[in-house]
Motif scaffolding. Structure first.
Motif, mmCIF file in Angstrom:
data_model
loop_
_atom_site.group_PDB
_atom_site.id
_atom_site.type_symbol
_atom_site.label_atom_id
_atom_site.label_comp_id
_atom_site.label_asym_id
_atom_site.label_seq_id
_atom_site.Cartn_x
_atom_site.Cartn_y
_atom_site.Cartn_z
ATOM 1 N N UNK A 57 -6.268 -1.215 6.581
ATOM 2 C CA UNK A 57 -5.152 -0.592 5.846
ATOM 3 C C UNK A 57 -4.014 -0.278 6.818
ATOM 4 N N UNK A 58 -4.372 0.160 8.009
ATOM 5 C CA UNK A 58 -3.351 0.489 9.021
ATOM 6 C C UNK A 58 -2.546 -0.754 9.400
ATOM 7 N N UNK A 59 -3.246 -1.874 9.578
ATOM 8 C CA UNK A 59 -2.567 -3.127 9.941
ATOM 9 C C UNK A 59 -1.583 -3.516 8.843
ATOM 10 N N UNK A 60 -2.018 -3.422 7.587
ATOM 11 C CA UNK A 60 -1.122 -3.755 6.473
ATOM 12 C C UNK A 60 0.079 -2.819 6.451
ATOM 13 N N UNK A 61 -0.185 -1.544 6.626
ATOM 14 C CA UNK A 61 0.891 -0.545 6.554
ATOM 15 C C UNK A 61 1.934 -0.770 7.645
ATOM 16 N N UNK A 62 1.440 -1.101 8.841
ATOM 17 C CA UNK A 62 2.347 -1.214 9.992
ATOM 18 C C UNK A 62 3.358 -2.355 9.821
ATOM 19 N N UNK A 63 3.067 -3.285 8.899
ATOM 20 C CA UNK A 63 4.029 -4.385 8.671
ATOM 21 C C UNK A 63 5.300 -3.849 8.016
ATOM 22 N N UNK A 64 5.137 -2.824 7.215
ATOM 23 C CA UNK A 64 6.252 -2.320 6.421
ATOM 24 C C UNK A 64 6.821 -1.006 6.946
ATOM 25 N N UNK A 65 5.969 -0.244 7.615
ATOM 26 C CA UNK A 65 6.384 1.073 8.123
ATOM 27 C C UNK A 65 6.366 1.009 9.648
ATOM 28 N N UNK A 66 7.535 0.717 10.212
ATOM 29 C CA UNK A 66 7.569 0.465 11.652
ATOM 30 C C UNK A 66 7.905 1.763 12.388
ATOM 31 N N UNK B 231 -4.902 6.283 4.223
ATOM 32 C CA UNK B 231 -3.899 5.227 4.353
ATOM 33 C C UNK B 231 -4.015 4.273 3.160
ATOM 34 N N UNK B 232 -5.247 3.991 2.735
ATOM 35 C CA UNK B 232 -5.398 3.046 1.619
ATOM 36 C C UNK B 232 -4.721 3.581 0.360
ATOM 37 N N UNK B 233 -4.758 4.882 0.136
ATOM 38 C CA UNK B 233 -4.091 5.397 -1.061
ATOM 39 C C UNK B 233 -2.576 5.405 -0.880
ATOM 40 N N UNK B 234 -2.120 5.643 0.339
ATOM 41 C CA UNK B 234 -0.674 5.600 0.595
ATOM 42 C C UNK B 234 -0.128 4.208 0.280
ATOM 43 N N UNK B 235 -0.881 3.183 0.696
ATOM 44 C CA UNK B 235 -0.472 1.797 0.428
ATOM 45 C C UNK B 235 -0.331 1.556 -1.076
ATOM 46 N N UNK B 236 -1.265 2.103 -1.819
ATOM 47 C CA UNK B 236 -1.231 1.891 -3.274
ATOM 48 C C UNK B 236 -0.036 2.609 -3.900
ATOM 49 N N UNK B 237 0.240 3.833 -3.447
ATOM 50 C CA UNK B 237 1.423 4.536 -3.967
ATOM 51 C C UNK B 237 2.690 3.758 -3.625
ATOM 52 N N UNK B 238 2.744 3.287 -2.375
ATOM 53 C CA UNK B 238 3.954 2.587 -1.933
ATOM 54 C C UNK B 238 4.156 1.281 -2.713
ATOM 55 N N UNK B 239 3.071 0.765 -3.292
ATOM 56 C CA UNK B 239 3.169 -0.521 -4.013
ATOM 57 C C UNK B 239 3.444 -0.338 -5.507
ATOM 58 N N UNK B 240 3.608 0.899 -5.972
ATOM 59 C CA UNK B 240 3.734 1.118 -7.429
ATOM 60 C C UNK B 240 4.910 0.363 -8.038
ATOM 61 N N UNK B 241 6.041 0.342 -7.323
ATOM 62 C CA UNK B 241 7.211 -0.366 -7.869
ATOM 63 C C UNK B 241 6.891 -1.860 -8.028
ATOM 64 N N UNK B 242 6.215 -2.423 -7.002
ATOM 65 C CA UNK B 242 5.825 -3.838 -7.046
ATOM 66 C C UNK B 242 4.894 -4.086 -8.243
ATOM 67 N N UNK B 243 3.943 -3.166 -8.442
ATOM 68 C CA UNK B 243 2.986 -3.336 -9.546
ATOM 69 C C UNK B 243 3.693 -3.248 -10.901
ATOM 70 N N UNK B 244 4.726 -2.416 -10.945
ATOM 71 C CA UNK B 244 5.534 -2.320 -12.162
ATOM 72 C C UNK B 244 6.259 -3.645 -12.391
ATOM 73 N N UNK C 91 -4.700 12.086 8.768
ATOM 74 C CA UNK C 91 -6.024 12.699 8.874
ATOM 75 C C UNK C 91 -7.058 11.633 8.526
ATOM 76 N N UNK C 92 -7.161 10.663 9.436
ATOM 77 C CA UNK C 92 -8.093 9.555 9.221
ATOM 78 C C UNK C 92 -8.458 9.026 10.601
ATOM 79 N N UNK C 93 -9.309 8.017 10.657
ATOM 80 C CA UNK C 93 -9.646 7.468 11.974
ATOM 81 C C UNK C 93 -9.683 5.948 11.906
ATOM 82 N N UNK C 94 -9.385 5.323 13.038
ATOM 83 C CA UNK C 94 -9.156 3.873 13.060
ATOM 84 C C UNK C 94 -10.349 3.082 12.559
#
Ligand code: UDP
Length: 457
Positions: A224-233, A144-157, A215-218
């Protein structure tokens, strides 16, 4: 497999699931493991696969297979540009996939098809399935932590972190703590715009689908899950580590050299460093030689997977330094491909020098094996940062890949007190993995939720 078959028969639900793995080793393994898990819970499984890296149906007698033409030209199939490969597959597989899925739905007379489970990197599948009135759950095979980073690439740009400047590598990325600028998951490609498009489409699909399986566990990725859930409902199901639901089963595209297991049987407990950089990572000849010298000079026993293709423009072992095999003979073994899960579970293994692909990272954590991290590209950079700085179960080889640094990292991990501390912490994490897979453990519970959710479609 017999146990899986028995529990399938006992729990048979009369519902079929269609699974569509992305045809790369690191994506196939978790999808097949997921297929085994859901089959053992009573679902029937149909797998759609491509001509490119096809699966061998005879290895999975309980599943039904349908092959679709991917239409890749030879030069497209052999490209080293992963971004272009993935993009071409996504463009060329739409129609064959739609036709195959439509036919399967038409023919599904005896068992209703509940949903499609697609790798999220197949970015068109949710829309196609929706057109056929079939819900889609996606599988994300990375952390999940890497997914968050990929999803943020536009923001980082937009914020000016990209393109990465050499003078800013050590700066923190405040938006993605604890990442540094050098951890931003860039993937080398001749068409950066295609990479951004791929990521955008993947994220769009992840928001539009009916659920995401991880394929991860809580206990590992709760923040990372808490952060992700704000944007991916959408409903999230963390049911990993998948491979620990069963004894090791293989979906290897390459033949595994099992001789290394009998060699490990002759080695002392916790003494061997297992070295493997996965199925895609590539290094240059100079880096390969530094690694070889580091291993030789460390004087520690090692099992090294040198995959043909690991070293750019080499067949296999030609770039080894002269005399390497004689110098390390007896305490070192090189193989082309290993039964990795079994290797990591072997009592002789004391450390894992890895590229931090997500499967390898999880497999190491699950066996309580501390790591040396040498990420190569993409999500590996983020996994390595979390392994070394957040979970603190590894040594990050982040500056200068030279023989001196390597020798020192190997000794720190294998013989010094620091390695022992890392080992204790990794064993602690292993204990949490064991708990999450038992009775009321989080992954077990989430799996029950997933099953009920699928049955509610
Ligand atoms: N693997 C294996 N034998 C090897 C090296 C790797 O079976 O010699 C498996 C490993 O167990 C893991 C997968 O290949 O399941 C690699 O996936 P990962 O996500 O770690 O890396 P990738 O290959 O996608 O970069």
């Amino acid at each position: 497999m017999e146990n899986i078959r028995e529990s399938h028969m006992q729990l048979k639900k009369g519902h079929r699931l269609i699974l569509f793995p992305l045809p790369l080793q690191g994506h196939i393994n978790p999808m097949i493991q997921l297929a085994n898990i859901l089959y053992s819970k009573g679902f029937s499984i149909t797998i759609i696969h491509t001509n490119f890296n096809p699966l061998n149906p005879s290895n999975y007698p309980y599943f039904t297979f349908h092959s679709i033409p991917d239409g890749l030209l030879e030069c497209e199939a052999s490209t080293e540009d992963l971004t272009l490969l993935i993009s071409n597959l996504n463009v060329k597989c739409v129609e064959p996939f739609r036709n195959c899925l439509a036919k399967l739905l038409l023919d599904a007379l005896d068992e209703p098809i509940s949903c499609l489970i697609s790798d999220v990197v197949w970015w068109f599948t949710e829309e196609v399935a929706k057109g056929l009135k079939l819900p889609t759950i996606v599988l994300r095979t990375n952390s999940i932590c890497s997914f968050l980073a990929f999803a943020a690439l536009q923001l980082l740009l937009d914020k000016g972190y990209l393109p990465i400047q050499a003078c800013r590598l050590e700066e923190p990325v405040h938006e993605l703590h604890p990442l540094k600028v050098k951890d931003i998951p860039v993937i080398k490609t001749s068409k950066p715009e295609v990479l951004q498009e791929t990521i955008n489409k993947m994220a769009k699909q992840a928001k539009a689908c009916s659920g995401i399986i991880w394929n991860s566990f809580e206990e590992l990725e709760r923040d990372a899950l808490t952060t992700l859930a704000k944007d991916f409902v959408v409903p999230m199901f963390l049911i990993g580590p998948f491979h620990k639901h069963f004894p090791a089963s293989s979906s290897s595209l390459v033949t595994q050299d099992r001789n290394c297991i009998s060699w490990l049987d002759t080695q002392a407990p916790n003494s061997v460093l297992y070295v493997s950089f996965g199925s895609i990572a590539a290094i240059n000849e100079a880096e390969f030689q530094e690694i070889a010298w580091g291993l030789a000079n460390s004087k520690q026993p090692f099992l090294w997977v040198v995959r043909p293709g690991l070293v750019n423009s080499s067949e296999w072992l030609e770039p080894l330094p002269d005399g390497f095999l004689e110098m390390t003979g007896g305490r070192g073994l090189i193989v082309k491909w290993a039964p990795q899960q079994e290797v990591l579970a072997h009592p002789a293994i004391g450390g894992f020098w890895t590229h931090n692909g997500w499967n390898s990272t999880l497999e190491g954590l699950c066996e309580g094996v501390p790591m040396i991290c040498l990420p190569n590209f993409g999500d590996q950079l983020i996994n390595a940062r979390y392994v070394s700085n957040v979970w603190r179960v590894g040594i990050h080889l982040e500056n200068n890949l030279d023989r001196g640094n390597i020798e020192s990292a190997i000794k720190r991990l294998m013989v010094e007190a620091e390695g022992q501390e890392l080992r204790i912490r990794t064993l602690n994490l292993k204990g949490r993995v064991d708990l999450c897979l038992r009775g009321k453990g989080s992954s077990c519970q989430n799996l029950e939720h997933l099953i009920n959710y699928i049955l509610s479609f």
